[in-house]
Design a protein around this motif. Structure first.
Motif, mmCIF file in Angstrom:
data_model
loop_
_atom_site.group_PDB
_atom_site.id
_atom_site.type_symbol
_atom_site.label_atom_id
_atom_site.label_comp_id
_atom_site.label_asym_id
_atom_site.label_seq_id
_atom_site.Cartn_x
_atom_site.Cartn_y
_atom_site.Cartn_z
ATOM 1 N N UNK A 140 12.689 1.502 1.496
ATOM 2 C CA UNK A 140 13.186 0.508 2.441
ATOM 3 C C UNK A 140 14.313 1.041 3.311
ATOM 4 N N UNK A 141 15.237 1.753 2.692
ATOM 5 C CA UNK A 141 16.354 2.325 3.450
ATOM 6 C C UNK A 141 15.834 3.353 4.451
ATOM 7 N N UNK A 142 14.880 4.155 4.016
ATOM 8 C CA UNK A 142 14.310 5.170 4.928
ATOM 9 C C UNK A 142 13.581 4.487 6.092
ATOM 10 N N UNK A 143 12.925 3.392 5.808
ATOM 11 C CA UNK A 143 12.266 2.651 6.882
ATOM 12 C C UNK A 143 13.304 2.118 7.866
ATOM 13 N N UNK A 144 14.409 1.658 7.341
ATOM 14 C CA UNK A 144 15.453 1.096 8.207
ATOM 15 C C UNK A 144 15.951 2.142 9.195
ATOM 16 N N UNK A 145 16.167 3.347 8.713
ATOM 17 C CA UNK A 145 16.752 4.375 9.574
ATOM 18 C C UNK A 145 15.710 5.107 10.401
ATOM 19 N N UNK A 146 14.581 5.411 9.784
ATOM 20 C CA UNK A 146 13.601 6.243 10.480
ATOM 21 C C UNK A 146 12.594 5.419 11.272
ATOM 22 N N UNK A 147 12.421 4.154 10.875
ATOM 23 C CA UNK A 147 11.565 3.219 11.612
ATOM 24 C C UNK A 147 10.137 3.749 11.790
ATOM 25 N N UNK B 132 0.831 -1.211 0.000
ATOM 26 C CA UNK B 132 0.000 0.000 0.000
ATOM 27 C C UNK B 132 0.862 1.256 0.000
ATOM 28 N N UNK B 133 1.934 1.223 0.777
ATOM 29 C CA UNK B 133 2.829 2.382 0.863
ATOM 30 C C UNK B 133 3.504 2.636 -0.473
ATOM 31 N N UNK B 134 3.917 1.573 -1.143
ATOM 32 C CA UNK B 134 4.601 1.749 -2.432
ATOM 33 C C UNK B 134 3.648 2.336 -3.466
ATOM 34 N N UNK C 114 6.666 4.662 9.200
ATOM 35 C CA UNK C 114 6.208 4.640 7.813
ATOM 36 C C UNK C 114 5.965 6.042 7.271
ATOM 37 N N UNK C 115 5.295 6.848 8.072
ATOM 38 C CA UNK C 115 4.971 8.195 7.577
ATOM 39 C C UNK C 115 6.240 9.007 7.336
ATOM 40 N N UNK C 116 7.135 8.933 8.305
ATOM 41 C CA UNK C 116 8.387 9.686 8.159
ATOM 42 C C UNK C 116 9.196 9.159 6.982
ATOM 43 N N UNK C 117 9.163 7.846 6.805
ATOM 44 C CA UNK C 117 9.919 7.257 5.702
ATOM 45 C C UNK C 117 9.331 7.696 4.370
ATOM 46 N N UNK C 118 8.014 7.749 4.276
ATOM 47 C CA UNK C 118 7.402 8.187 3.013
ATOM 48 C C UNK C 118 7.718 9.659 2.757
ATOM 49 N N UNK C 119 7.682 10.442 3.795
ATOM 50 C CA UNK C 119 8.075 11.856 3.638
ATOM 51 C C UNK C 119 9.517 11.948 3.159
ATOM 52 N N UNK C 120 10.352 11.093 3.731
ATOM 53 C CA UNK C 120 11.772 11.121 3.371
ATOM 54 C C UNK C 120 11.972 10.728 1.910
ATOM 55 N N UNK D 199 20.431 11.359 3.886
ATOM 56 C CA UNK D 199 19.223 12.151 4.126
ATOM 57 C C UNK D 199 18.550 11.676 5.409
ATOM 58 N N UNK D 200 18.431 10.387 5.561
ATOM 59 C CA UNK D 200 17.785 9.821 6.754
ATOM 60 C C UNK D 200 18.595 10.118 8.006
ATOM 61 N N UNK D 201 19.894 9.985 7.896
ATOM 62 C CA UNK D 201 20.728 10.249 9.058
ATOM 63 C C UNK D 201 20.647 11.714 9.458
ATOM 64 N N UNK D 202 20.559 12.587 8.458
ATOM 65 C CA UNK D 202 20.366 14.001 8.758
ATOM 66 C C UNK D 202 19.068 14.224 9.518
ATOM 67 N N UNK D 203 18.037 13.512 9.109
ATOM 68 C CA UNK D 203 16.762 13.656 9.791
ATOM 69 C C UNK D 203 16.865 13.232 11.238
#
Lengths: 375, 195
Positions: free
Chosen positions: B44-51, A58-60, B53-59, B90-94
């Motif tokens: 996926x990488x953003x999810x790994x660092x930010x953990x 869904x996210x993708x 979903x919303x923040x990762x999608x924003x990223x 980018x994620x690490x900066x966040x």
């Protein structure tokens, strides 16, 4: 749909299939070999493994829609560049203004308010608090509402498990965090006693190694601070906050940061040098936070060791410009059991990023302090 | 020019071609097309660092915005590797709190670009081209027992992480760690053998 689109969709489907457990073992092996070849894919899958596959799908789809939306905003290039420059300048300005300056300064109301209580029961438990989050969101120290909230929070106690049935008294304003030092392996907390009206800095040892004492108040038990007390500075550097007249400092510890971290990078041969545009110290490639997590995950307390439940090892090694590690030297250790384990952890651990100076990588020594705790 | 571009749209275009096309024309469709190819990996990488979903999608969208600027400032040889580093940084900066450390982190980011833009060299065991089998075998036999077992089970017996973890009674992360360390040791061994 282009071949690349088909390939991309196929890869996304593979990822979803892998994470859903729909692949056979052989298919998994082939996919995992792709991950071994492709660190981008490996990291991405690791990140995605933390969420439900249906949510991932869904996210993708959502992201695809968002991207199309962005693409359809067809502005001339120079408008986009100009907008980006403005945004970057704005972000840079904000980032320059925002600083972590240590614990919030409390309002004068704190000193004028009556102490919560002056009685000391069987054991005295004090929670030193520092609200890092509040500091980040409240750049203006004069934000009275937030300071009051901090005062209130600092008065709340969490009773440690062994004190659950005992009455404790809060004297939060009597013992306030002023400075955190790491000295000779013993984490110390410099405190200010305002209860007696005297501003005086004393050391409180969180690990019962030295007698706890606060000016004018004798603490009955050495175990004053609970394990829930944590430090604010992740790097555990000395943090000094000037104490303005008639103001005291409160500190809320973030729960996920421990004062006595499992691993601490204490010194390099250039430890007195400050990092700058031309010099960056050697550090773990995955970052200090993840390196700590690695140590915490894989550290093994030697089962043969029965003399104590906690030991500290200081180990020194060289990080070469090509990232190889060498010249391991035990600076401090109680036994070879711990020394061997510490060396194993580092050698088998993540890569290190070498020091960087004047445009080139260079060799540098690093000292790690690793704390072993029996679980 | 319009006809040529129209004709090329139907064909598969390389990352480099799309990137160059964007640089020349500023056409967001080109950059979007390129980004779509790796967007799931960025997520996926953003999810790994930010953990989150919303923040990762924003990223993910933030990284795309960054692309617009950064692609014109850097000479990018390998877009996929470069995007990987960009996403991580980018994620690490966040994650970093706004402090004096931020300036240091920006320098680390800049340094990461120059140091890692081309990505890591593939380990001989991961490459498809043939290697000196005898040298590799000798080096494998010099590995520590756990690393040796993981290498053999993964590359020779084609077992997946889970199977290896079950067989050796290890955590899956431990299996990955042993494989990573084994490959590093093999690389050192093979390189020293070549000297």
């Amino acid at each position: 749909m282009s071949k690349k689109d088909i390939h991309r969709n196929k890869r996304d489907k593979e990822i979803l299939s892998y994470l859903s457990g729909d692949m056979s073992d052989i298919q998994k092996n082939l996919f995992e070999k792709d991950m071994e070849r492709d660190p981008f894919l490996a990291d991405a899958v690791e990140g995605m493994s933390g969420i439900n596959p249906s949510e991932l799908k869904s996210d993708l789809e959502n992201l695809s829609a968002l991207l199309i939306n962005k693409q359809h905003k067809r502005k001339p290039v120079y408008y986009r560049i100009a907008a980006a420059v403005v945004v970057l300048l704005g972000i840079s300005s904000i980032l320059l203004v925002r600083q972590l300056k240590g614990p919030e300064l409390m309002s004068d109301n704190l000193l004028s308010a009556p102490p919560a209580s002056k009685s000391i029961e069987q054991e005295k438990v004090v929670k030193i608090v520092e609200d890092i989050t509040e500091q980040e969101k409240a750049p203006e120290r004069e934000n009275i509402d937030k300071e009051k909230a901090l005062v209130e929070r600092s008065k709340q106690l969490e009773k440690p498990a062994d004190l659950q049935n005992k009455t404790v008294t809060v004297e939060a304003e009597a013992i306030l965090l002023d400075e955190v030092l790491i000295k000779d392996e013993v984490p110390l907390v410099m405190v200010t006693d305002t209860n007696s009206g005297i501003i005086e800095r004393k050391a409180i040892d969180l690990n019962n190694d030295i007698e706890n004492r606060v000016a004018g108040v004798q603490v009955e038990e050495a175990k004053v601070l609970t394990e829930s007390a944590v430090v604010s500075e992740r790097d555990l550097n000395v943090k000094s906050v000037p104490l303005a007249a008639k103001k005291s400092l409160g500190a809320v510890y973030k729960e996920d940061i421990e004062l006595e971290e499992v691993v601490e990078i204490t010194a390099t041969e250039n430890d007195d040098r400050k990092e700058s545009d031309s010099y960056i110290k050697a550090s773990p490639e995955i970052g200090i936070r993840d390196f700590r997590k690695y140590i915490e995950t894989y550290i093994q307390f030697p089962v043969e060791w029965t003399k104590s439940d906690r030991e500290v090892v200081r180990i020194k090694f060289r990080v070469a410009a090509d990232k190889t590690l060498s010249n391991f030297e035990i600076v401090r250790s109680s036994d070879t059991l711990f020394s061997t384990e510490a060396i194993r952890l580092i050698k088998e651990g993540p890569l290190w990023k070498p020091a960087f100076e004047n445009g080139a990588y260079k060799e540098e020594s690093v000292v790690l302090r690793i704390v072993f705790r029996r679980e | 020019m319009a006809l040529r571009i129209g004709a090329e749209r139907g064909k598969e275009r390389s990352d480099a071609a799309l990137l160059e096309s964007f640089r020349q024309s500023g056409d967001m469709d080109m950059l979007g097309e390129l980004y779509k190819r790796y967007m799931s990996l960025v997520y996926g990488v953003c999810l790994k660092y930010l953990k989150n979903r919303d923040e990762a999608q924003d990223a993910v969208m933030g990284v795309f915005e960054k692309l617009i600027i950064e692609t014109t400032r850097h000479n990018i040889e390998n877009f996929k590797s470069w995007l990987y580093v960009l996403s991580k940084n980018y994620c690490l900066m966040q994650l970093r709190s706004a402090s004096s450390e931020n300036e240091r982190f920006k320098r680390m980011q800049a340094e990461s670009f120059s140091f890692m833009e081309n990505g890591e060299d593939l380990h001989p065991i991961d490459e498809d081209k043939p290697v000196n089998e005898k040298a590799l075998e000798d080096c494998i036999n010099k590995l520590k027992e756990e690393q040796l077992q993981c290498i053999r089970l993964f590359y020779y017996d084609n077992k997946c992480y889970r199977e290896i973890a079950t067989m050796l009674k290890l955590d899956e992360n431990k299996v990955k760690s042993y494989l990573q360390n084994a490959k590093r040791n093999l690389k050192i061994c093979l390189e020293s053998g070549n000297e």
